[in-house]
Design an enzyme around this catalytic site. Structure first.
Site, PDB file in Angstrom:
ATOM      1  N   MET A   1     -36.005 -28.143-117.662  1.00  0.00           N
ATOM      2  CA  MET A   1     -37.187 -27.975-118.505  1.00  0.00           C
ATOM      3  C   MET A   1     -38.334 -27.530-117.638  1.00  0.00           C
ATOM      4  O   MET A   1     -38.618 -28.144-116.618  1.00  0.00           O
ATOM      5  CB  MET A   1     -37.539 -29.286-119.173  1.00  0.00           C
ATOM      6  CG  MET A   1     -38.478 -29.121-120.324  1.00  0.00           C
ATOM      7  SD  MET A   1     -37.695 -28.399-121.752  1.00  0.00           S
ATOM      8  CE  MET A   1     -36.608 -29.723-122.235  1.00  0.00           C
ATOM      9  N   CYS A   2     -38.982 -26.463-118.032  1.00  0.00           N
ATOM     10  CA  CYS A   2     -39.941 -25.842-117.144  1.00  0.00           C
ATOM     11  C   CYS A   2     -41.011 -25.128-117.953  1.00  0.00           C
ATOM     12  O   CYS A   2     -41.155 -25.329-119.151  1.00  0.00           O
ATOM     13  CB  CYS A   2     -39.222 -24.852-116.228  1.00  0.00           C
ATOM     14  SG  CYS A   2     -37.750 -25.535-115.431  1.00  0.00           S
ATOM     15  N   GLY A   3     -41.745 -24.253-117.286  1.00  0.00           N
ATOM     16  CA  GLY A   3     -42.706 -23.388-117.940  1.00  0.00           C
ATOM     17  C   GLY A   3     -42.629 -22.008-117.330  1.00  0.00           C
ATOM     18  O   GLY A   3     -42.405 -21.869-116.118  1.00  0.00           O
TER      19      GLY A   3
END
Length: 671
Positions: free
Chosen positions: A1-3
């Site tokens: 999970m990241c951006g």
């Protein structure tokens, strides 16, 4: 999970090398855009730029699988011609890595590495092979094409805009501010509510990559969105020859598998638990799988007591507290439960941040509870949670589905009642839901739209959520009816299926999945909020292997009406499938909407916060909201305890927050 944040110099503009000063500027802009979503990825940050600085990919990482630097992004192929940044979790990745090991050199053990490998092997069709919650941007230097895609249900957000000759793509809209975007309200989209249906947002020129779609941008062509997946339902006249036991077992097997694959992580994993059957069944299945020898994240113990559940505990008299039921479920399973207390003051203290990070208005306060849950989970070093979103939409958990489930016979399954009983129940369900607010159609509305509305009730239910008191001048955009916007937002194939093939309850489910779920629930009670505190949420009920099976379950097995005692049993087939994993209390309990508290008194914390935000100056600075109608809503919400007025005033306050934090210009009829 990241951006992720990315840009490409837009086709049609100069593709010559960027001068040194301009190169420095684009590097700084991309870096600042990552600063604005730094909360999403505290573990690592990476950037890549093409030689001419016309393309840039940025990534902030929350490490879940492969905690080593080999999992850092952007990813690149061995030849250095393909580059990608990925947000989310991809399951079945080990199978694909083994399958493609001879033709692609994998650097580490990250699940997200398979994106480039699958792209090189399958071409554009590779997206249909991805299983999980994801959004990504891929740049193919050789073909000079950028691909940005989003998972089937929109669990992960992905936005784009064109600004100063650049196509910008990012996980959150706020990243675009770093490139100099000065947001303006898209009043047309707000007024006809098209932002709930199509790719538009309520910001002018800012768009969503739609769930189940990919965006592609090539030289000398405008960016275009294309679908790679959509929901399908059976012909309503086709008989289902399976037994109920067979279907029940099919649901159970697929849900167990969807939960099992989401337990894999190199970090601690927990469960969000409420009092409802969705999260309770997930918790029960996790406990069962642990007993069967499946590891829960990096936990070494195979005892259910090692499992942690987190529950919001609203005030006892709020009408929203489910913590007592959740505690009994935890005791039944023998697992650890953590109660996160939320009084009115705690809700109000998170009001503005919840709005800012979700980037949508939703007239309910359960998002503040979700933010508090993520905060508590993060404080105990947990990075991933299993959640229950997506069950109501697929198994028939909303009251709004009742009238549609009875508006036609279910020809696919043996009759559960006489036609007269069905018609009487349908009339009662329609009356209880207070449908019929659609009113008279203007002559401009096509006959096909009228037919679709009168064969389906749920459109008006969705359209009522978060309605605004618009200023008179906004009528320059026409007296559009949100229900028609919703219906006409679907393509010809879908509209034909609605009219000819699908049972009305399947149409209702399609509408919810395509509108309310991705644009409200999954933003306000999902990834955007969880990631404020670096928590990854995993949604087994939105595993497409499960949902494709459930979409073919007869309507009568989803929502069951007892004509003798005039009672409903929502999510019947789910109840039967998860019966071994939940308490009798949860198995037999009627569906209750998961919402925050809905009654607040004058002079209390919420009234003070709303009064602070919803001033005459702030409302007039929005430009599209009527002040007198807003005052009436304030009075109705707190002095008269009117639910609709409370939802309306909360929505206005949320738009004030969005306008202030995004620095949005005042809307007017002059452009």
């Amino acid at each position: 999970m990241c951006g992720i944040s990315a840009f490409i110099t837009h086709p049609g503009h100069s593709r010559s090398p960027v001068l040194n000063g301009d190169a420095k500027q684009v590097v700084e802009e991309l870096e600042t855009s990552l600063d604005l979503i730094a909360h999403r990825g505290p573990d690592a940050r990476g950037r890549w730029f093409s030689d001419n600085h016309h393309v840039g990919l940025g990534h902030v990482r929350l490490s879940i699988i492969d905690l080593s630097p080999s999992g850092n992004q952007p990813f690149h192929d061995e030849q250095g011609g393909i580059h990608a940044v990925v947000n989310g979790e991809l399951y079945d990745y080990e199978r694909y890595k083994a399958q493609l090991a001879d033709e692609f050199k994998f650097v580490g053990n990250s699940d997200c590495e398979i994106v480039i490998a699958l792209y090189k092997h399958y071409g554009l069709s590779f997206i249909s092979h991805l299983r999980g919650e994801f959004a990504f941007v891929l740049w193919d230097e050789n073909r000079q094409q950028l691909i940005a895609a989003r998972d089937r249900y929109g669990i992960k957000s992905l936005y784009y805009t064109v600004h100063q000759n650049k196509l910008l793509v990012a996980t959150e809209i706020k990243s675009f501010l770093a490139f100099g975007l000065e947001p303006e309200w898209c009043v047309r989209s707000l007024r006809d509510q098209s932002w709930r249906v199509d790719s538009t947002t309520f910001f002018e020129g800012v768009y969503k990559v739609r769930p189940g779609h990919y965006l592609i941008c090539r030289p000398n062509e405008r960016e275009e969105q294309h679908p790679y997946w959509d929901l399908e339902y059976p012909d309503k006249f086709a008989k289902d020859l399976r037994s109920e036991d067979e279907i029940t077992e099919g649901v159970r097997e697929r849900l167990l598998e969807a939960v099992r694959i989401r337990l894999k992580a190199d970090v601690p994993v927990a469960v969000y638990l409420s009092g409802g059957i969705d999260s309770s069944s997930v918790a029960g299945m996790v406990s069962h799988l642990i007993k069967q020898g499946t590891k829960l994240g990096n936990e070494t113990s195979l005892l259910p007591s090692s499992m942690k559940c987190y529950t919001v505990q609203f005030d006892e008299g709020s009408g929203a507290d489910e913590s007592a039921i959740a505690r009994r479920t935890a005791d039944f399973l023998g697992v650890d439960i953590h109660l996160v207390k939320m009084d009115e003051e705690a809700l109000v203290s998170r009001f503005e941040d919840t709005t800012w990070y979700s980037e949508v208005p939703l007239p309910d306060l359960n998002g503040m509870g979700r933010l508090a849950l993520a905060e508590a989970v993060h404080a105990q070093g947990i990075k991933a949670v299993i959640t229950g979103e997506g069950s109501d939409e697929h198994f028939g958990g909303y009251d709004a589905f009742r009238a549609d489930s009875l508006s036609e016979p279910d020809h696919s399954w043996p009759a559960m009642m006489t036609d007269t009983e069905r018609q009487e129940a349908h009339a009662l369900a329609s009356k209880e839901a207070q449908y019929g607010i659609f009113g008279d159609f203007t002559p401009k509305v096509p006959i096909s739209t009228k037919r679709m509305f009168y064969s389906n009730h749920v459109a008006s239910s969705i359209a009522r959520v978060g309605s605004l008191p618009f200023s008179d001048w906004t009528k320059v955009y026409g007296n559009s009816i949100p229900e028609t916007t919703m219906i006409e937002g679907f393509d010809g194939r879908v509209r034909d299926n609605i009219l000819k093939r699908w049972h009305p309850v399947h149409t209702a489910q399609y509408m919810f999945v395509k509108t309310f779920m991705p644009h409200f629930i999954l933003r306000y009670n999902g990834d955007n909020i969880d990631m404020v505190h670096q928590v990854e949420s995993r949604c087994p009920f939105l595993d497409h292997h499960l949902t494709e099976y459930v979409n073919n379950v007869p309507p009568s097995l989803k929502m069951r009406y007892n004509a003798k005692d005039k009672s409903w049993r929502e999510k019947h087939i789910l109840r039967e499938a998860v019966k071994p994993f939940v308490t009798d209390e949860v198995y037999n309990m009627s569906k209750k909407a998961y919402m925050g508290p809905r009654k607040f008194w004058p002079g209390g914390p919420l009234h003070k916060k709303i009064s602070e935000l919803v001033t005459k100056a702030n409302v007039e600075n929005l430009g599209f909201v009527d002040w007198q109608a807003t005052q009436d809503a304030m009075d109705g919400a707190f002095n008269k305890q009117e639910g609709l007025a409370l939802r309306r005033i909360i929505t206005v306050a949320q738009f004030v927050v969005l306008g202030q934090r995004f620095g949005v210009k005042r809307a007017s009829g002059r452009r």
